[in-house]
Design a protein around this motif. Structure first.
Motif, short mmCIF file in Angstrom:
data_model
loop_
_atom_site.label_atom_id
_atom_site.label_comp_id
_atom_site.label_asym_id
_atom_site.label_seq_id
_atom_site.Cartn_x
_atom_site.Cartn_y
_atom_site.Cartn_z
N UNK A 10 0.89 -1.40 -0.03
CA UNK A 10 -0.05 0.19 -0.12
C UNK A 10 0.95 1.44 0.17
N UNK A 11 1.99 1.18 0.63
CA UNK A 11 3.01 2.23 0.58
C UNK A 11 4.01 2.47 -0.47
N UNK A 12 4.06 1.54 -1.20
CA UNK A 12 4.94 1.48 -2.30
C UNK A 12 5.25 2.66 -3.23
N UNK A 13 4.03 3.05 -3.57
CA UNK A 13 4.09 4.36 -4.42
C UNK A 13 4.60 5.59 -3.61
N UNK A 14 4.49 5.83 -2.49
CA UNK A 14 4.68 6.83 -1.69
C UNK A 14 6.19 6.68 -1.25
N UNK A 15 6.53 5.32 -0.95
CA UNK A 15 7.92 5.36 -0.36
C UNK A 15 8.89 5.31 -1.81
N UNK A 16 8.62 5.14 -3.02
CA UNK A 16 9.46 4.77 -4.16
C UNK A 16 10.39 6.04 -4.18
N UNK A 17 10.01 7.14 -4.23
CA UNK A 17 10.73 8.50 -4.15
C UNK A 17 11.78 8.59 -3.32
N UNK A 18 11.37 8.15 -2.03
CA UNK A 18 12.42 8.26 -0.99
C UNK A 18 13.43 7.33 -0.77
N UNK A 52 26.85 12.49 11.24
CA UNK A 52 26.29 13.33 10.28
C UNK A 52 24.73 13.14 10.05
N UNK A 53 24.09 11.92 10.47
CA UNK A 53 22.76 11.53 10.33
C UNK A 53 22.00 12.24 11.53
N UNK A 54 20.78 13.05 10.93
CA UNK A 54 19.97 13.45 11.89
C UNK A 54 18.47 12.94 11.55
N UNK A 55 17.33 13.58 12.41
CA UNK A 55 16.25 12.99 12.12
C UNK A 55 15.69 12.98 10.50
N UNK A 56 14.76 12.17 9.98
CA UNK A 56 14.79 12.13 8.84
C UNK A 56 13.33 12.49 8.53
N UNK A 57 12.44 12.82 9.51
CA UNK A 57 11.05 12.96 9.17
C UNK A 57 10.66 14.27 8.29
N UNK A 58 11.47 15.12 8.36
CA UNK A 58 11.41 16.35 7.40
C UNK A 58 11.56 15.93 5.85
N UNK A 59 12.61 15.32 5.89
CA UNK A 59 13.14 15.01 4.44
C UNK A 59 12.17 14.18 3.88
N UNK A 60 11.72 12.93 4.75
CA UNK A 60 10.70 12.15 4.28
C UNK A 60 9.39 12.50 3.66
N UNK A 61 8.94 13.65 4.56
CA UNK A 61 7.57 14.23 4.26
C UNK A 61 7.88 15.26 3.00
N UNK A 62 9.17 15.86 3.00
CA UNK A 62 9.35 16.54 1.76
C UNK A 62 9.51 15.90 0.59
N UNK A 63 10.01 14.81 0.55
CA UNK A 63 10.09 14.08 -0.77
C UNK A 63 8.63 13.38 -1.08
N UNK A 64 8.06 12.84 -0.20
CA UNK A 64 6.62 12.41 -0.19
C UNK A 64 5.79 13.51 -0.73
N UNK A 65 5.81 14.37 -0.35
CA UNK A 65 4.91 15.82 -0.87
C UNK A 65 5.45 15.76 -2.42
#
Length: 132
Positions: free
Chosen positions: A52-60, A74-87
Motif C-alpha cells: 500500500x505504501x510502495x508508491x509513496x515510498x519509491x521516491x524516498x 552526520x545522520x539526523x532526524x529524517x521526518x522532514x526529509x521524508x515528508x518533503x520527498x513524499x509531498x
C-alpha cells in the motif's frame, strides 16, 4: 467543513523503529517487513502495508539508503526529509494534489503560517510548471 485525505504522511522519528510506516500501528514483535530494496529507512507490519505504501515510498527509498550510509555523526532526524520527498512525489503524480497545495498557499491566514508557505514553495520548486 472540508474533508480530504492527506497528500503525504510519515511516521515521526520518535516512532520510526516501533511503528509501521504504512498504517502507523505499533509493529508486531516478530515478522516485520522491510522495503523491497532494503533501504533501511522504513519498516512495515505486513506485506499488505508495504504494498500500500510502495508508491509513496519509491521516491524516498534511494535517498534514505544513501542517508543511512552517512557517518552516524552526520545522520539526523529524517521526518522532514521524508515528508518533503513524499509531498514532491505526490504533487508530481497528481495534478489535483498540486491544485490542493496551491489552495493552501492562498487560503485565508496562510500568509501568517510561514512554515506552510515555505514547504509549499519548496515543493513547487521541484514540480514542473506543466504538472501544477
Amino acid at each position: 467543513v472540508v474533508h480530504a485525505l492527506p497528500m503525504a504522511s510519515v511516521v515521526t522519528d520518535k516512532y520510526a523503529e516501533s511503528h509501521c510506516h504504512g498504517c502507523f500501528r505499533p509493529l508486531p514483535t516478530h515478522g516485520t517487513v522491510a522495503c523491497g530494496k532494503q533501504c533501511g529507512g522504513v519498516v512495515y507490519c505486513s506485506t499488505a502495508c508495504r504494498a500500500h505504501d510502495t508508491i509513496a515510498h519509491e521516491g524516498e527509498c534511494d535517498i534514505l539508503a544513501a542517508w543511512k550510509e552517512q557517518p552516524t555523526a552526520t545522520q539526523k532526524a529524517t521526518r522532514g526529509l521524508r515528508m518533503f520527498i513524499r509531498l514532491v512525489h505526490a504533487v508530481q503524480r497528481s495534478p489535483g494534489a498540486a491544485a490542493r497545495l496551491e489552495s493552501l498557499e492562498k487560503a485565508a491566514g496562510a500568509e501568517q503560517n510561514e512554515a506552510l508557505l515555505g514547504m509549499a514553495g519548496a515543493v513547487n520548486r521541484f514540480v514542473p510548471p506543466n504538472v501544477r
